[in-house]
Design an enzyme around this catalytic site. Structure first.
Site, short mmCIF file in Angstrom:
data_model
loop_
_atom_site.label_atom_id
_atom_site.label_comp_id
_atom_site.label_asym_id
_atom_site.label_seq_id
_atom_site.Cartn_x
_atom_site.Cartn_y
_atom_site.Cartn_z
N CYS A 159 0.81 -1.23 0.00
CA CYS A 159 0.00 0.00 0.00
C CYS A 159 0.84 1.27 0.00
O CYS A 159 0.30 2.36 -0.23
CB CYS A 159 -0.94 0.01 1.19
SG CYS A 159 -2.27 -1.17 1.03
N1 COA Z 1 -20.26 -9.45 7.35
C1 COA Z 1 -20.78 -9.55 8.58
N2 COA Z 1 -20.05 -9.77 9.67
C2 COA Z 1 -18.72 -9.93 9.52
C3 COA Z 1 -18.11 -9.88 8.26
C4 COA Z 1 -18.94 -9.63 7.14
N3 COA Z 1 -18.44 -9.55 5.90
N4 COA Z 1 -16.79 -10.06 8.41
C5 COA Z 1 -16.56 -10.24 9.72
N5 COA Z 1 -17.75 -10.16 10.39
C6 COA Z 1 -17.96 -10.32 11.84
C7 COA Z 1 -16.95 -11.23 12.46
O1 COA Z 1 -17.40 -12.56 12.38
C8 COA Z 1 -16.91 -10.73 13.88
O2 COA Z 1 -17.99 -11.26 14.61
P1 COA Z 1 -17.85 -11.67 16.17
O3 COA Z 1 -17.50 -10.39 16.87
O4 COA Z 1 -19.21 -12.20 16.48
O5 COA Z 1 -16.75 -12.68 16.21
C9 COA Z 1 -17.19 -9.24 13.75
O6 COA Z 1 -17.79 -9.06 12.47
C10 COA Z 1 -15.95 -8.37 13.87
O7 COA Z 1 -14.95 -8.81 12.94
P2 COA Z 1 -13.57 -8.07 12.79
O8 COA Z 1 -12.78 -8.69 11.69
O9 COA Z 1 -12.93 -7.96 14.13
O10 COA Z 1 -14.12 -6.64 12.30
P3 COA Z 1 -13.47 -5.22 12.40
O11 COA Z 1 -14.45 -4.33 13.04
O12 COA Z 1 -12.08 -5.24 12.91
O13 COA Z 1 -13.41 -4.79 10.86
C11 COA Z 1 -11.81 -4.60 9.08
C12 COA Z 1 -12.68 -5.53 9.92
C13 COA Z 1 -10.95 -5.48 8.19
C14 COA Z 1 -12.72 -3.75 8.20
C15 COA Z 1 -10.95 -3.68 9.96
O14 COA Z 1 -10.33 -4.42 10.97
C16 COA Z 1 -9.93 -2.92 9.20
O15 COA Z 1 -10.18 -2.25 8.20
N6 COA Z 1 -8.68 -2.94 9.70
C17 COA Z 1 -7.58 -2.25 9.10
C18 COA Z 1 -7.26 -2.96 7.88
C19 COA Z 1 -6.26 -2.28 7.00
O16 COA Z 1 -6.06 -1.11 6.98
N7 COA Z 1 -5.64 -3.08 6.21
C20 COA Z 1 -4.73 -2.61 5.28
C21 COA Z 1 -4.98 -3.36 4.09
S1 COA Z 1 -3.84 -2.87 2.90
#
Ligand code: COA
Length: 376
Positions: A159
């Site tokens: 990125c």
């Molecule tokens: N739809 C519905 N629920 C979902 C889901 C989806 N597509 N994907 C995950 N969930 C659920 C999970 O099962 C989890 O449920 P639980 O709490 O009952 O176990 C819950 O949502 C939380 O999941 P989590 O992965 O911890 O979500 P989050 O709030 O951390 O969001 C991201 C996920 C990836 C959007 C976020 O962590 C993020 O953007 N992080 C930074 C990533 C980044 O910048 N990456 C760089 C890439 S280059």
């Protein structure tokens, strides 16, 4: 021709693929796949031998990431539950490759905006998360297609590829090795995204950007001075993709999910926000720029919550859209191109003397800052 060895951004370019996928369309396709998978595996699921897949949701995606839609190079195969991967005709060696094609479009826009002829450009850097092939370098094909004499090479820092490209280009200007350098970032992220992974299937989008970095002596009057650039990397497995040419040494795992983008999103969030915020503050201090005087932050576009927190730590208050514009709502995470799209679309209203920051962060971990000031 004269030199000042002072790097500036002369112009930018943006290619946006015409097709776009809304969260509603994405989730409908993913959920169709989940229902099909669970039906096909019903017997093993009933015996607890296979875990059923859970449905995705539009609400979760928008709340967790801020993403509402993403542009893609080929929509139909990505949404087809039988495919869920990009598909287009394979191109022959005598045709322009697809990454080069969109990179050229963005680059031509930047050259036109600067009034620059390709013959006046010295180098092309193709800075992107994924390269279409091992060699020859994508940059050399883009250089050839544009009609540029000189040299080109590829840069991959996930990125942060574009900001690492900008610093590299700026260093060529500072050293006098070049006066005009194109940094092109074709990001076809639909190719590395696992469209069957609920945790990440919504994250990425496709795009291409270009930044023309030049010596102030030859730049058009409307340009952006580069006040300072800073790069940082810290090794982390929290964003990883094991795809590579040595995969054939382990044929048994060649098709496994780790050969696509995987991340521990929560850990990334927690570790990258403080790292980037303190890097920005330290660099602002070095450049003697008051952080709260920054007129605009063009931040990496991965997650709206991350950007809110970083902007707050830098500016000392909650940033509004004017101070920290969002493009990930319609583009998704476009990897290294994200902060460049934000800069391209949201820079023209600033006044001469206004100072801002282009900042990337992502896998590696990697982060880059480019402080800029509008000249005219
Ligand atoms: N739809 C519905 N629920 C979902 C889901 C989806 N597509 N994907 C995950 N969930 C659920 C999970 O099962 C989890 O449920 P639980 O709490 O009952 O176990 C819950 O949502 C939380 O999941 P989590 O992965 O911890 O979500 P989050 O709030 O951390 O969001 C991201 C996920 C990836 C959007 C976020 O962590 C993020 O953007 N992080 C930074 C990533 C980044 O910048 N990456 C760089 C890439 S280059």
């Amino acid at each position: 021709m004269s030199r000042t060895n002072r790097p500036v951004i002369s112009a930018t370019g943006l290619f946006t693929p015409p097709e776009s996928i809304s969260n509603e369309e994405l989730v409908a396709s993913y959920n169709a796949y989940v229902r099909q998978y669970n039906a096909e595996n019903a017997a093993q699921i009933a015996k607890d031998e296979v875990k059923p897949l859970e449905l995705s949701s539009v609400e979760f995606i928008e709340k967790a990431s801020g993403i509402k839609a993403r542009h893609v190079m080929a929509k139909a195969p990505l949404l087809d539950p039988e495919i869920m991967a990009p598909r287009w005709e394979e191109r022959g060696n005598d045709e322009l490759s697809i990454m080069a094609e969109i990179g050229v479009k963005a680059a031509q826009q930047a050259l036109k905006a600067a009034g620059r002829e390709p013959g006046e450009v010295d180098a092309v850097l193709c800075a992107a998360s994924n390269m279409e092939r091992a060699y020859p370098a994508m940059a050399i094909e883009i250089q050839q297609a544009l009609g540029i004499d000189g040299f080109g090479f590829d840069i991959n820092v996930a990125c942060s590829s574009a900001t690492f490209g900008i610093q590299t280009a700026a260093d060529f200007i500072r050293s006098g090795n070049a006066r005009s350098v194109l940094v092109v970032s074709p990001e076809i992220t639909s190719g590395h995204l696992n469209w069957r992974d609920r945790d990440s299937h919504f994250i990425f989008g496709d795009v291409a950007t270009a930044v023309l970095v030049e010596d102030a002596a030859i730049a058009p009057p409307q340009h952006w001075e580069i006040l300072g650039t800073k790069l940082k990397t810290v090794f982390s497995n929290n964003i990883r993709n094991n795809f590579g040419f040595l995969n054939r040494a382990h044929p048994e795992s060649a098709g496994s999910a780790d050969k696509l983008f995987v991340q521990e999103g929560r850990k990334v969030f927690k570790e990258v926000v403080p790292m980037v915020a303190s890097m920005i503050l330290a660099e602002a201090d070095r450049l003697e720029i008051e952080p709260n005087s920054l007129r605009r932050l063009w931040l990496h576009q991965a997650n709206a919550g991350m950007n809110r927190m970083i902007a707050h730590r830098v500016l000392g208050h909650e940033a509004d859209e004017n101070e920290s514009p969002t493009v990930l709502d319609t583009y998704g995470n476009t990897s290294s191109a994200g902060s460049i799209i934000a800069f391209h679309l949201h820079k023209d209203d600033l006044k001469a003397g206004d100072t801002g920051l282009i900042c990337s962060f992502g896998a590696g971990y990697s982060a880059g800052t480019v402080f800029v000031r509008k000249a005219a």
